[in-house]
Design an enzyme around this catalytic site. Structure first.
Site, mmCIF file in Angstrom:
data_model
loop_
_atom_site.group_PDB
_atom_site.id
_atom_site.type_symbol
_atom_site.label_atom_id
_atom_site.label_comp_id
_atom_site.label_asym_id
_atom_site.label_seq_id
_atom_site.Cartn_x
_atom_site.Cartn_y
_atom_site.Cartn_z
ATOM 1 N N HIS A 63 -5.412 10.272 4.298
ATOM 2 C CA HIS A 63 -6.883 10.485 4.589
ATOM 3 C C HIS A 63 -7.073 11.755 5.199
ATOM 4 O O HIS A 63 -8.247 12.378 5.098
ATOM 5 C CB HIS A 63 -7.429 9.482 5.270
ATOM 6 C CG HIS A 63 -7.514 8.162 4.577
ATOM 7 N ND1 HIS A 63 -7.994 7.887 3.575
ATOM 8 C CD2 HIS A 63 -7.100 6.731 4.881
ATOM 9 C CE1 HIS A 63 -7.935 6.709 3.050
ATOM 10 N NE2 HIS A 63 -7.114 5.865 3.958
ATOM 11 N N CYS A 85 -3.074 13.731 1.512
ATOM 12 C CA CYS A 85 -3.492 14.043 -0.086
ATOM 13 C C CYS A 85 -3.829 15.279 -0.412
ATOM 14 O O CYS A 85 -4.839 15.936 0.367
ATOM 15 C CB CYS A 85 -4.299 12.970 -0.428
ATOM 16 S SG CYS A 85 -4.742 13.170 -2.291
ATOM 17 N N HIS A 113 -15.364 6.666 8.642
ATOM 18 C CA HIS A 113 -14.192 6.673 8.000
ATOM 19 C C HIS A 113 -13.429 7.760 8.226
ATOM 20 O O HIS A 113 -13.772 8.683 8.358
ATOM 21 C CB HIS A 113 -14.636 6.566 6.430
ATOM 22 C CG HIS A 113 -13.249 6.385 5.347
ATOM 23 N ND1 HIS A 113 -12.261 7.341 5.191
ATOM 24 C CD2 HIS A 113 -12.789 5.209 4.863
ATOM 25 C CE1 HIS A 113 -11.448 6.814 4.401
ATOM 26 N NE2 HIS A 113 -11.631 5.623 4.300
ATOM 27 N N GLU A 115 -11.237 9.732 6.741
ATOM 28 C CA GLU A 115 -11.187 10.715 5.931
ATOM 29 C C GLU A 115 -12.719 11.733 6.321
ATOM 30 O O GLU A 115 -12.542 12.986 6.580
ATOM 31 C CB GLU A 115 -11.490 10.469 4.318
ATOM 32 C CG GLU A 115 -11.400 11.805 3.561
ATOM 33 C CD GLU A 115 -11.581 11.523 2.060
ATOM 34 O OE1 GLU A 115 -12.101 12.504 1.355
ATOM 35 O OE2 GLU A 115 -10.962 10.289 1.496
ATOM 36 N N CYS A 180 -12.016 12.691 -6.370
ATOM 37 C CA CYS A 180 -10.904 12.779 -7.146
ATOM 38 C C CYS A 180 -10.912 12.075 -8.480
ATOM 39 O O CYS A 180 -11.486 11.029 -8.617
ATOM 40 C CB CYS A 180 -9.610 12.352 -6.206
ATOM 41 S SG CYS A 180 -9.370 10.555 -6.254
#
Length: 222
Positions: A63, A85, A113, A115, A180
């Site tokens: 994340h 990632c 969150h 991320e 993504c």
């Protein structure tokens, strides 16, 4: 994010025996069997917000994290292993580029969150849009630079971008699509599948909830 992130995590797992004891700053994997293997290899789970770790090496999860968070752990004397990632790295870069170009940094995603916290962590002026209601409270700016949490449903993201354009017609809205491709592929496959089957299950974990949001947006689906 799932495909590349999972490959990244697997690569990290292969080298864990050579790393020795390791603190993972978040949840690296969800699978309980994989978690047991990590524990057996000397890995422990903590969080980015923890004040300290008992191991020399710490790992950022897929994340990602803000530069400030990474710097904090390095300043504490830890060796930081980056498991972010690559597509999350791209989202970070897109948001930084927009901010440097004079746009108000704006992230579509789930507030709180990990991320999203990482995306805005180095940009204290950044805004987060989780729903259309959040648009009404955005600061009035001449230009908005918008990216998305990488696992958000792309149709929902586009809906919120359009809502921002309607709400602030005098402003320039620059949208960089950072959802993504693996997420888009799964959502497309889900639509195809739902033409043939009935969706069942529960809306656990955020990624599952996002798929259920896609499901609910399809006519004739329960």
């Amino acid at each position: 994010m799932f495909v590349l992130g999972f490959v990244t995590r697997l690569n990290r797992l292969k080298i864990l025996p050579r790393l020795g004891e390791l603190t993972i700053l978040g949840e690296l994997v969800h699978n309980p069997i994989a978690k047991e293997r990590l524990t057996a290899l000397g890995a422990v789970e903590s969080s980015l917000e923890a004040r300290s770790a008992t191991t020399k090496k710490v790992m950022i999860t897929a994340h990602g994290a803000s530069d400030q968070a990474v710097a904090k752990w390095r300043d504490l004397g830890h060796e930081v292993i980056d498991g972010t990632c690559p597509l999350v790295h791209q989202a970070h870069q897109a948001l930084f580029d927009l901010a440097r170009a004079g746009f108000h940094p704006t992230v579509i995603g789930k507030r709180g969150h990990v991320e999203v916290r990482g995306l805005i962590g180095d940009l204290p002026e950044a805004s987060v849009i989780e729903s259309e209601d959040d648009i009404h409270s955005l600061p009035i700016m001449p230009r908005y630079g918008v990216v998305s949490q990488t696992t958000q449903p792309i149709d929902y993201v586009k809906t919120l971008v359009a809502a921002l354009q309607r709400e602030r017609p005098e402003a320039m809205v620059e949208f960089r699509d950072t959802v993504c491709q693996p997420t888009k592929n799964r959502q497309t496959a889900l639509r195809v599948l739902l033409d043939e089957v009935e969706a069942v299950g529960s809306g656990g974990r955020q990624k599952q909830q996002q798929y259920f949001a896609v499901v609910k947006g399809l006519s004739g689906c329960r």
